[in-house]
Design a protein around this motif. Structure first.
Motif, PDB file in Angstrom:
ATOM      1  N   SER A  10      42.248  -9.798  43.646  1.00 46.82           N
ATOM      2  CA  SER A  10      42.929  -9.416  42.274  1.00 46.82           C
ATOM      3  C   SER A  10      42.583 -10.548  41.211  1.00 46.82           C
ATOM      4  N   VAL A  11      42.162 -11.743  41.590  1.00 46.86           N
ATOM      5  CA  VAL A  11      42.029 -12.743  40.652  1.00 46.86           C
ATOM      6  C   VAL A  11      40.707 -13.198  40.782  1.00 46.86           C
ATOM      7  N   ALA A  12      39.672 -12.308  41.186  1.00 49.54           N
ATOM      8  CA  ALA A  12      38.299 -12.662  41.432  1.00 49.54           C
ATOM      9  C   ALA A  12      37.568 -13.130  40.170  1.00 49.54           C
ATOM     10  N   ASN A  13      37.804 -12.498  39.075  1.00 50.48           N
ATOM     11  CA  ASN A  13      37.109 -12.589  37.791  1.00 50.48           C
ATOM     12  C   ASN A  13      38.360 -12.434  36.591  1.00 50.48           C
ATOM     13  N   SER A  14      37.968 -12.909  35.319  1.00 55.80           N
ATOM     14  CA  SER A  14      38.765 -12.725  34.151  1.00 55.80           C
ATOM     15  C   SER A  14      39.309 -11.386  33.842  1.00 55.80           C
ATOM     16  N   LYS A  15      38.484 -10.149  34.110  1.00 53.15           N
ATOM     17  CA  LYS A  15      38.892  -8.819  34.029  1.00 53.15           C
ATOM     18  C   LYS A  15      40.319  -8.665  34.785  1.00 53.15           C
ATOM     19  N   ASN A  16      39.820  -8.905  35.934  1.00 48.16           N
ATOM     20  CA  ASN A  16      40.986  -8.709  36.873  1.00 48.16           C
ATOM     21  C   ASN A  16      42.212  -9.420  36.611  1.00 48.16           C
ATOM     22  N   ALA A  39      43.247 -18.362  45.640  1.00 50.16           N
ATOM     23  CA  ALA A  39      41.993 -18.907  44.881  1.00 50.16           C
ATOM     24  C   ALA A  39      41.091 -17.555  44.492  1.00 50.16           C
ATOM     25  N   PHE A  40      40.367 -17.785  43.427  1.00 53.96           N
ATOM     26  CA  PHE A  40      39.417 -16.859  42.932  1.00 53.96           C
ATOM     27  C   PHE A  40      38.415 -16.335  44.134  1.00 53.96           C
ATOM     28  N   GLY A  41      38.410 -15.127  44.242  1.00 56.19           N
ATOM     29  CA  GLY A  41      37.816 -14.332  45.385  1.00 56.19           C
ATOM     30  C   GLY A  41      36.516 -15.244  45.867  1.00 56.19           C
ATOM     31  N   LYS A  42      36.340 -15.353  47.303  1.00 61.18           N
ATOM     32  CA  LYS A  42      35.435 -16.209  47.842  1.00 61.18           C
ATOM     33  C   LYS A  42      35.315 -17.699  47.847  1.00 61.18           C
ATOM     34  N   THR A  43      36.269 -18.214  46.704  1.00 63.94           N
ATOM     35  CA  THR A  43      36.183 -19.619  46.661  1.00 63.94           C
ATOM     36  C   THR A  43      36.673 -20.570  47.802  1.00 63.94           C
ATOM     37  N   THR A  44      37.366 -19.969  48.707  1.00 66.95           N
ATOM     38  CA  THR A  44      37.783 -21.031  49.902  1.00 66.95           C
ATOM     39  C   THR A  44      36.713 -20.952  50.790  1.00 66.95           C
TER      40      THR A  44
END
Length: 277
Positions: A10-16, A39-44
């Motif tokens: 849901s917070v993977a990028n600025s659009k989301n 965390a932003f998608g896949k960051t962890t």
């Protein structure tokens, strides 16, 4: 008061993130909300990969670090007007400098302890929540609160046990003295009684939201994701899977324990005790 949690997709990028902020703005028009973000998608995964490479004396960790840094700066650039970017970029850079120092320690010592892994893993939520809070301020009044100042947990670093009485007391003390409509907090992270960073296990942002909902006697806990509700099976595997309109706490808990990834198993317990939908 409602508690809203938004996962990594849901917070993977600025659009989301723009969509998330619109949802928060609409929800806060009715009542106060606490917003918990992952965390932003896949960051962890990337943070852990970087630490593992560093501990293996593999200099590829620097490439992982640079990619993470570039992505976070890109999100800041896309979400925040240029005139307000400097203090945000400064804080983001400060956090990445801290992370780089920890990676260098892993590289030199060839070691990655559970305590260090918890510290490294926490950066994803600390970065995302700070950036999202600053982006939110461009649209509506909101405050940022570090959930490590609210949630007290054990030093079983990557799967900590929550001290509920101490946590509830911290939440009561903070929220009874602050009447903001929107409070944005990082999920997943907590602090030990000695002030060290610990984490609530993978999927722990759901748990953070549940803990805060119980502490605040919230009217509702909403967990937002890219799947449209709880299904009878994983819809990406079973095409005939259908949405479950209503489900009991116990059935939801059972589904999660048997592998349904839509909800993290410990999430149910705190809201079940308080009967929070």
């Amino acid at each position: 008061m409602k508690v809203l949690k938004f996962g990594g997709s849901s917070v993977a990028n600025s659009k989301n993130i723009e969509k998330v902020l619109n949802i928060v703005a609409n929800s806060s028009a009715e009542q106060s909300v606490v917003v918990v973000v992952s965390a932003f998608g896949k960051t962890t995964n990337a943070l852990i990969k970087g630490a593992t490479l560093a501990a293996q004396k593999n200099e590829e960790y620097l490439k992982v670090l640079k990619e993470l840094e570039n992505h976070h700066f890109r999100v800041v650039k896309e979400l925040i007007p240029i005139k307000n970017q400097t203090p945000v970029n400064s804080r983001v850079k400060q956090l990445f400098n801290q992370l780089e120092t920890i990676y260098e320690g892993c590289f030199l010592l060839r070691e990655l302890s559970p305590k260090t892994l918890a510290k490294v893993s926490s950066f994803g939520e600390l970065l995302s929540s700070y950036i999202i809070a600053k982006a939110a301020n461009e649209k509506f009044a909101s405050v940022y609160k570090d959930s490590r100042e609210l949630i007290v947990a054990s030093d079983n670093y990557n799967n900590a046990i929550v001290d509920f009485p101490a946590t509830f007391n911290n939440c009561d003390e903070y929220f009874s003295n602050h009447e903001q409509k929107v409070t944005i907090v990082p999920g997943f992270v907590a602090r030990t009684v000695h002030g060290k960073t610990t984490t609530l296990g993978r999927g722990g942002s759901d748990f953070t939201a549940s803990i805060l909902a119980a502490a605040l006697n919230a009217t509702e806990l909403q967990i937002w994701t890219d799947v449209s509700g709880m299904f009878t099976a994983n819809p990406s595997i079973v095409k005939q899977a259908s949405v479950i309109d209503h489900i009991s706490y116990h059935e939801a808990m059972e589904l999660s324990h048997f592998g349904a990834k839509v909800i993290y198993p410990p999430t149910i317990q705190p809201v079940l005790r308080k009967e929070i939908p």
